[in-house]
Write a protein that holds these residues in place. Structure first.
Motif, PDB file in Angstrom:
ATOM      1  N   LEU A  61      44.344  41.628  42.882  1.00 37.46           N
ATOM      2  CA  LEU A  61      43.745  40.769  42.397  1.00 37.46           C
ATOM      3  C   LEU A  61      42.992  41.543  41.488  1.00 37.46           C
ATOM      4  O   LEU A  61      43.079  41.396  40.159  1.00 37.46           O
ATOM      5  CB  LEU A  61      42.904  40.303  43.569  1.00 37.46           C
ATOM      6  N   PRO A  62      42.368  42.755  41.960  1.00 36.69           N
ATOM      7  CA  PRO A  62      40.965  43.429  40.541  1.00 36.69           C
ATOM      8  C   PRO A  62      42.393  43.807  39.578  1.00 36.69           C
ATOM      9  O   PRO A  62      42.046  43.293  38.144  1.00 36.69           O
ATOM     10  CB  PRO A  62      41.000  44.773  41.539  1.00 36.69           C
ATOM     11  N   ILE A  63      43.453  43.935  39.950  1.00 40.00           N
ATOM     12  CA  ILE A  63      44.192  44.517  38.788  1.00 40.00           C
ATOM     13  C   ILE A  63      44.696  42.765  38.029  1.00 40.00           C
ATOM     14  O   ILE A  63      44.801  42.963  36.638  1.00 40.00           O
ATOM     15  CB  ILE A  63      45.618  45.479  38.677  1.00 40.00           C
ATOM     16  N   GLU A  64      44.592  42.102  38.403  1.00 40.40           N
ATOM     17  CA  GLU A  64      45.164  40.827  37.321  1.00 40.40           C
ATOM     18  C   GLU A  64      43.346  40.160  36.920  1.00 40.40           C
ATOM     19  O   GLU A  64      43.690  40.198  35.759  1.00 40.40           O
ATOM     20  CB  GLU A  64      44.908  40.299  39.043  1.00 40.40           C
ATOM     21  N   VAL A  65      42.142  40.661  37.484  1.00 38.55           N
ATOM     22  CA  VAL A  65      41.531  40.341  36.964  1.00 38.55           C
ATOM     23  C   VAL A  65      41.498  40.942  35.666  1.00 38.55           C
ATOM     24  O   VAL A  65      40.898  40.365  34.695  1.00 38.55           O
ATOM     25  CB  VAL A  65      40.019  40.141  37.981  1.00 38.55           C
ATOM     26  N   LYS A  66      41.704  41.834  35.831  1.00 35.55           N
ATOM     27  CA  LYS A  66      40.902  43.293  34.645  1.00 35.55           C
ATOM     28  C   LYS A  66      41.714  42.967  33.611  1.00 35.55           C
ATOM     29  O   LYS A  66      41.924  42.404  32.107  1.00 35.55           O
ATOM     30  CB  LYS A  66      41.444  45.097  34.887  1.00 35.55           C
ATOM     31  N   GLU A  67      43.469  42.714  33.928  1.00 28.91           N
ATOM     32  CA  GLU A  67      44.635  42.939  33.104  1.00 28.91           C
ATOM     33  C   GLU A  67      44.185  40.712  32.084  1.00 28.91           C
ATOM     34  O   GLU A  67      43.984  40.973  30.747  1.00 28.91           O
ATOM     35  CB  GLU A  67      45.870  42.205  33.173  1.00 28.91           C
ATOM     36  N   LYS A  68      43.429  39.529  32.577  1.00 30.79           N
ATOM     37  CA  LYS A  68      43.567  38.635  31.795  1.00 30.79           C
ATOM     38  C   LYS A  68      42.057  38.801  31.238  1.00 30.79           C
ATOM     39  O   LYS A  68      42.331  38.277  30.318  1.00 30.79           O
ATOM     40  CB  LYS A  68      43.420  37.485  33.501  1.00 30.79           C
ATOM     41  N   ASP A  77      37.178  46.449  26.233  1.00 38.17           N
ATOM     42  CA  ASP A  77      37.456  46.934  27.328  1.00 38.17           C
ATOM     43  C   ASP A  77      37.125  46.531  28.593  1.00 38.17           C
ATOM     44  O   ASP A  77      35.867  45.468  28.166  1.00 38.17           O
ATOM     45  CB  ASP A  77      36.925  48.390  27.418  1.00 38.17           C
ATOM     46  N   VAL A  78      37.561  46.676  29.518  1.00 43.42           N
ATOM     47  CA  VAL A  78      37.453  46.256  30.550  1.00 43.42           C
ATOM     48  C   VAL A  78      36.595  46.868  31.804  1.00 43.42           C
ATOM     49  O   VAL A  78      37.746  47.643  32.088  1.00 43.42           O
ATOM     50  CB  VAL A  78      38.170  45.091  31.921  1.00 43.42           C
ATOM     51  N   TYR A  79      36.028  47.680  32.437  1.00 44.39           N
ATOM     52  CA  TYR A  79      35.742  48.401  33.426  1.00 44.39           C
ATOM     53  C   TYR A  79      34.966  47.491  34.692  1.00 44.39           C
ATOM     54  O   TYR A  79      34.097  46.417  35.096  1.00 44.39           O
ATOM     55  CB  TYR A  79      34.680  49.295  33.179  1.00 44.39           C
TER      56      TYR A  79
END
Length: 104
Positions: A61-68, A77-79
Motif C-alpha cells: 500500500l505505501p508503494i501504491e500511494v507513492k507511485e500514484k 517527488d514523494v516522501y
C-alpha cells in the motif's frame, strides 16, 4: 512555483483511489493519512499509517500511494513516512467512512 493548495487537492483526489483491501473505504476517508504537505518545489510529504502493523498490504500500500501521487502533474517527488504512532483507530475515520461502514 506551484499552487500548493491546488496540488494538495489533486493529491487528495488520488489518495481517494487507494483502498485498504479489508475495508471498502479509501485511505483518506479511513484517516490513514496523518499529514500531507507540498513544498514550493512540488515535493509531496505524506505521513501515513495502516490499520495495523500486521495489515496484509503493509508492504504494497505505501508503494501504491507513492507511485500514484508521483503521477500527479506538478508533483516533483514523494516522501512517504509510514508511522505507527499514534496508532490508527476508528476515531480517525471521516463521518462519510463511518456512515458507509454502518457505524453511524
Amino acid at each position: 512555483m506551484t499552487d500548493k493548495g491546488k496540488l494538495e487537492q489533486e493529491i487528495i483526489a488520488v489518495l481517494k483511489t487507494c483502498y485498504d483491501p479489508e475495508i471498502p473505504v479509501d485511505i483518506w476517508e479511513l484517516g490513514l493519512i496523518y499529514d500531507l504537505r507540498v513544498d514550493d518545489e512540488g515535493n509531496a510529504y505524506i505521513k501515513m499509517t495502516l490499520t495495523s502493523p500486521n495489515c496484509p498490504v503493509a508492504e504494497s500500500l505505501p508503494i501504491e500511494v507513492k507511485e500514484k501521487v508521483k503521477k500527479v502533474k506538478g508533483v516533483k517527488d514523494v516522501y512517504l513516512d509510514l508511522v505507527w504512532e499514534p496508532p490508527w483507530s476508528m476515531d480517525k475515520m471521516s463521518e462519510e467512512a463511518k456512515l458507509e461502514l454502518g457505524f453511524l
